[in-house]
Scaffold this motif. Sequence first.
Motif, PDB file in Angstrom:
ATOM      1  N   LYS A   1       9.846  50.201  -5.693  1.00  0.00           N
ATOM      2  CA  LYS A   1       9.367  49.204  -6.658  1.00  0.00           C
ATOM      3  C   LYS A   1       7.978  48.730  -6.233  1.00  0.00           C
ATOM      4  CE  LYS A   1      13.946  47.505  -7.980  1.00  0.00           C
ATOM      5  NZ  LYS A   1      14.691  48.580  -7.282  1.00  0.00           N
TER       6      LYS A   1
ATOM      7  N   PRO B   1       5.638  45.922  -5.688  1.00  0.00           N
ATOM      8  CA  PRO B   1       5.768  44.462  -5.563  1.00  0.00           C
ATOM      9  C   PRO B   1       4.469  43.737  -5.915  1.00  0.00           C
ATOM     10  CG  PRO B   1       5.300  45.414  -3.438  1.00  0.00           C
ATOM     11  CD  PRO B   1       5.344  46.560  -4.416  1.00  0.00           C
TER      12      PRO B   1
ATOM     13  N   ASP C   1      10.932  44.424  -1.714  1.00  0.00           N
ATOM     14  CA  ASP C   1      10.896  45.063  -3.026  1.00  0.00           C
ATOM     15  C   ASP C   1      10.112  44.238  -4.038  1.00  0.00           C
ATOM     16  OD1 ASP C   1      12.357  47.186  -2.149  1.00  0.00           O
ATOM     17  OD2 ASP C   1      14.273  46.485  -2.947  1.00  0.00           O
ATOM     18  N   THR C   2       9.950  42.950  -3.767  1.00  0.00           N
ATOM     19  CA  THR C   2       9.293  42.081  -4.750  1.00  0.00           C
ATOM     20  C   THR C   2       7.923  41.562  -4.318  1.00  0.00           C
ATOM     21  OG1 THR C   2      10.508  40.186  -3.851  1.00  0.00           O
ATOM     22  CG2 THR C   2      11.481  41.319  -5.757  1.00  0.00           C
TER      23      THR C   2
END
Length: 319
Positions: A116, A118, A137-138
């Motif tokens: 992902k 981020p 992941d963020t």
Amino acid sequence: MRVYIFCVFVFFSLFSCEDDNKIEEEISKINVNLDVERFDLAFSNTSKEDFPKLKEAYPFMFSNKYEDEFWLNRMTDTLDVLIAEKTREVFPDFKDETVEIKKMYQHLKYYFPDTKIPRIITFNDRVVYQNRVFVTDTVTLIELDTYLGKDHEFYQGMQKYIASNMESEYIVSDLSEAYAKKIILDGKRKNLLEEMIYHGKILYFKDMIIPFKTDAEKIKYTPEQIEWVKSNEEYIWRYFVDKELLFSTDAKLPGRFINPAPFSKFYLEQIDNESPGRVGRYIGWQIVRSYAEKNDIDFVQLLNTPAQTIFNKAKYKPN
């Protein structure tokens, strides 16, 4: 016979380069929407009245252990103001670094499609260099005041081997290392060989994820240091073998050859004075590279292959 071997080598090298170019062409087409948020600038430019808005936009940047007054004081503190000013001088726009970070994420998406993208956020924290980057992941955090250049005034009291790593070209190297440590299984390492190969995997991960960086930038050596380890690779390897260190469980060995240090400790005055630290990581890197070259194995699978298997099948022999 020598001419024949040379021709075969050139033939396979050309095909290998062609394959690598095709892969890089595919990777360059991967869409990565990425913007860097300059929290370091926002923090230093925010007024007391606008502070609630900043805190709302970046709640994870403000520990609940401190009242708002603590952060408001930091905004006007002489040291924090000076750090913000010097960071802005070194990183006025962050364009070149953003290009490299985007390339890194394109490579991550190619080899790890579930990656992902981020939020990328830069900040300052009074030169706390022990953990300069943080990835989830963020959110990905980058502490810019630890990348101002090895000779910067803020680093004058540091040991040189630490300050030498505080260059902007190491940002993407540190980010890729943080991802490597998330992905590579990190079991208990019982001997020097397992330490070497674990760190060798991290550096090989960089080969694949940031191939646009030099070997020196991946391992964070100066050009002189990378040349030293290349020139002395056979000697280092012979020393490890002759002294029977590879399978030793001596707790002092990581400190001598793996951990950050001004030099490696062979206990030979001239060699110690000339050598960079972490030579065990460099040799582990070459073992993993040799294993990858001599075995048909998927990159992701390689990362979690046992150290003993890699060592046995690498048939590593320094030139």
